[in-house]
Design an enzyme around this catalytic site. Sequence first.
Site, short mmCIF file in Angstrom:
data_model
loop_
_atom_site.label_atom_id
_atom_site.label_comp_id
_atom_site.label_asym_id
_atom_site.label_seq_id
_atom_site.Cartn_x
_atom_site.Cartn_y
_atom_site.Cartn_z
N LYS A 99 0.85 -1.19 0.00
CA LYS A 99 0.00 0.00 0.00
C LYS A 99 0.88 1.24 0.00
O LYS A 99 1.89 1.29 0.71
CB LYS A 99 -0.89 -0.02 1.24
CG LYS A 99 -1.91 1.12 1.32
CD LYS A 99 -2.73 1.01 2.60
CE LYS A 99 -3.81 2.08 2.69
NZ LYS A 99 -4.58 1.98 3.95
N SER A 124 -9.52 1.83 3.12
CA SER A 124 -8.69 2.61 2.23
C SER A 124 -7.66 1.79 1.47
O SER A 124 -7.13 2.26 0.46
CB SER A 124 -7.96 3.69 3.03
OG SER A 124 -7.07 3.10 3.97
N SER A 152 -9.44 -0.48 7.36
CA SER A 152 -8.90 -0.28 6.02
C SER A 152 -8.21 -1.48 5.40
O SER A 152 -7.90 -1.47 4.21
CB SER A 152 -7.94 0.91 6.01
OG SER A 152 -8.67 2.11 5.99
#
Lengths: 501, 490, 95
Positions: free
Chosen positions: A80, A155, A179
């Site tokens: 990420k 996210s 997330s």
Amino acid sequence: MQLEILSAVQLGAMIAKREVSCREVSKYFLDRVHQFDSIVSAMVNVFDEATVMEQADQVDSRILGGEKLSPLAGLPITIKDVLCLEGLPTTCSSKMLQNFRPPYNATSVQRLIDAGMIVLGKTNMDEFAMGSSTENSAFFPSRNPWALDRTPGGSSGGSAVTVAAGMSPLSIGSDTGGSVRQPAAFCGVCGLKPTYGLVSRFGLIAFASSLDQVGPFAHHVEDLAAVLQVIAGHDPRDSTSLNVAIPDLTSGLNAPLKGLRVGVVREHQDHPALDPEISKAVQATQKLLQSLGATIEEVHLPNSRHSVATYYVIAPCEASSNLARYEAAHYGYRARMTTEASSKSSTSGRNPLEEMMVVSRSQGLGEEVKRRIMLGTFALSAGYSDAYYKQALKVRRLIANDYQQAFQKVDVLLGPAFPTPAFRLGEKIDDPVQMYLGDQFTVEANLAGIPAMSLPAGFTRDGLPLAIQLQAPQLQEARLLNVGHQLQRAGLFEPKIAGLV
Amino acid sequence: MNQTPYRLVVGLEVHVQLSTETKLFCGCSTTFGAPPNTQVCPVCLGLPGSLPVLNEKAVQLAIRTGLALNCKIAEVTKWDRKNYFYPDLPKGYQISQFDQPICGEGYLDFPDPDAPETTQRVRLIRAHLEEDAGKSMHDEVHGRADSKIDLNRTGTPLLEIVSFPDLTSAAAAKAYLTELRLLLTYLGVSDCNMQEGSLRADANVNLHIPVDGNDIATPIVEVKNLNSFRAVERAIQYEAGRQFELWKQTGKTIKDAPKQTRGWDDEAGVTKAQREKEESADYRYFPDPDLVPLRVTEAMLSQQKVVLGESPSAARNRLQVNLGLKPYDADVIVSQGQSMVAYFDGVVAGGADPKRSSNWIQQDVMRTLKENDLSVEQFPISAARLSELLRAIDASVVDNTRGKSIFQYLLEHDATIPDAMAALGIVQVDSSEIETLCKELIDENPKVIAEARAGNAKALGSLIGAARKKNANADAKVVRELLQKMIDAM
Amino acid sequence: MNVSREDILKVASLSKLELAEAEFEVVASKFRNVLAFVEQLNEVDTTGVEEMAHPVDVHTVTRSDTLQESLDHDVALSNAPKSDGEFFLVPPVLG
């Protein structure tokens, strides 16, 4: 051979036994990235093939040299874009950091590299990890590979997508209020948020420091265990890192569940927003656990209904301060100040320095981020701090206490990960409160600092992934992974790659 | 004593840079004067993802200081973020301590500037740890060019020591600061170098004016940018006058105006209002989630108690009470620092008279140090050697004048006292030789003797010089005494 | 609570953000909605409850006062939006 559906542990063993080379595996997945990313938009930056192959060849030659490497050596992984990595920009999917190149690796990333894993690139996310749909990326929204008109969640949406679409066998993301778990749930993969402090936050770009944790994505529970084994452990560079011995997380995966006490949270199961199909999935999981010898008990988390509000005070407060560093002075986006802008400074009453900061921040940060900064600033400001920030910290304690009491009765908690399957792109983007309410079942683990995992649990009639969530007391990751692995073996889910061809 | 129509009320906030190798939350050097932006890392640059880790030495030095300042040391202390934007503050917040400082209330006694033999007491509110900001250099000429930011200093550990408004004059403020600096250097917690910014003071100043039997308080002004002790004194004096005039003109009291911040302009000798927006005062303090609370254990306290050593006030007291020095003399030696006290103690320990030791140190030793820009550690004459010399003077083996010659010789030669005397041709003259000498002088100078006998005490002076010509080693004092005795007996 | 236009402008200013007039009402309305939502916390009786700033019980974490290598000077400045090779440069305070 379809490598993408194998467990990473299996694939790692094949690489170790030289049944397949790291080069072949890396090429295979990198090709899939090139093939599918234009469809799902999961990646922000990808290493070029030469760089990836160079890393792969190094691992191959080490294996050839008879070196004993970690079980995950040679496996590709995506990261990420909230975790610092040298060699590519680390953007947080923000215009603010579009060109930021960190001069260091996050501890968790360094541990993956040290274990011989091959980083393919960085995955898309909601800007600064603020969001539940990856629509808040400053660059582009990512798409759910099971239904391209739907969000992959967020996210860490890009990370979930790379695993779901078989572009990478593994990924790591960050989980501040769900997330990792929510995008895993939306994309039909496994996602784990460890105990706060188990994985170092050094190099994890902060959203809300007392809630943020790094966690893995995979198709198989045993792969979550293997990745966590690599990234967990004390880091002297993170003061909040737990100085505890990390148990062997894989050896107990096959322990029988007989006598396991499973709690079902009444407040979650009765939640008015809970989709009936998800409710059914939880009930089916309950039965499956009973069939494996577990007992089911109902538990209460009386302060549960306040968890979203608590979260949406504490997280913005910390964020408002964490994101104050983006002042365009030492790194990050700086607005081009025209003479027009400078003359504007006389009308705004700001001096040129302030004008530069204000315009850069206003242009470099997205709407959701700015609103959360403002909310946090408000909730911390003189006269309001007691009613908002401090009150939220107290309610947080009540929520944590509820969990502690529940865990005196049961070993793990079973419930939904998210009230609904993946929603449509644009469906909730204009209603923040509706968007936030979805985080009901995930934020509590962050508030209480406990480990939690979401697992696939079949599909809706429309073919969207369903998911359940398991939570355990602090530092009981091994228990959580054991239950998850047994559920996978008992058929709760069959790892599936979303077909994109 | 107080001739002003008001009472001055002053409290000081003193920032002290602690003597650590590395910064408060990262391993970068704190050395002063490095090229700009060379002592920086992801943590003190505030790069995204970096995290602070507390320097244990800074905590130790803070505890040591707190103990010496009679502070209550917190059992649990924590870290808070003070949020404000400035480019020399790269994180957008300063890590400080808000509601649980490491050192709680305490006090410091300091020599009263009006009555040096007594002390005044200033009570302390707290002392807390915090990180320093970096340095901004502005275009002072036109104000148009870019400002330059150097982050070397960012993250340097500071201890902020906050006093109650117990100081009642500019001189008292200066005296407190002087004593505080001396104590901090005795403790070894800071070099207190004001030029390098290791010690910085802000003063909170207002006036209490008696009107119709009630005290009226003027608005509090915080004066910043006090870069020397003299600046502290001058700024407070100036501010007192300014506030009194302003009160006479406007009648504004503490109830009518919030605390104002003014900067001291040393060249102009005035304080100037600093433009500050109302909102910038809202620092939105909250506990830093990246740092965990610190528990101060008994072991941590006793570790520091052991190394506290003798404070300046204890040293002054010992020099006066145990060694019989006058308060002024004790203060001069103590004010030179711990090494000077140790040197003095060494001289006395060698058997020299304490008062003679004090005199010689204040005059000869300190002058030489000053002339040659040396520290006492670098002084070429050891305490034991000086002690030996002073003992010789005490015993009249050499006189004071010869003693000074030997002292000069010892500055350049590593020699024993007898060797030095031999090298300088100094021999002790026995009393029969002096008697013969004096008889000769009386015989040879009838005129002078007559004057002396007539009561002109100065007349003998000319004979001393003559005696020296006859025998360079003759002790002037002894010659004078003997001459007088002989004349008296005539 | 009622959040006035001035309140929102002040919060924006404290946050070093500015709101364009065109977007102000949209932002303000979302801001007010979220604030109204979190106000439910005031219903909770938290008398005697200790604030929970950290989710885990960790305390007294320190490091020794040992020098670590700093960044190379050019690396330290490498992400700077503006620099003269020695300093970070920002616009002047005076205008």
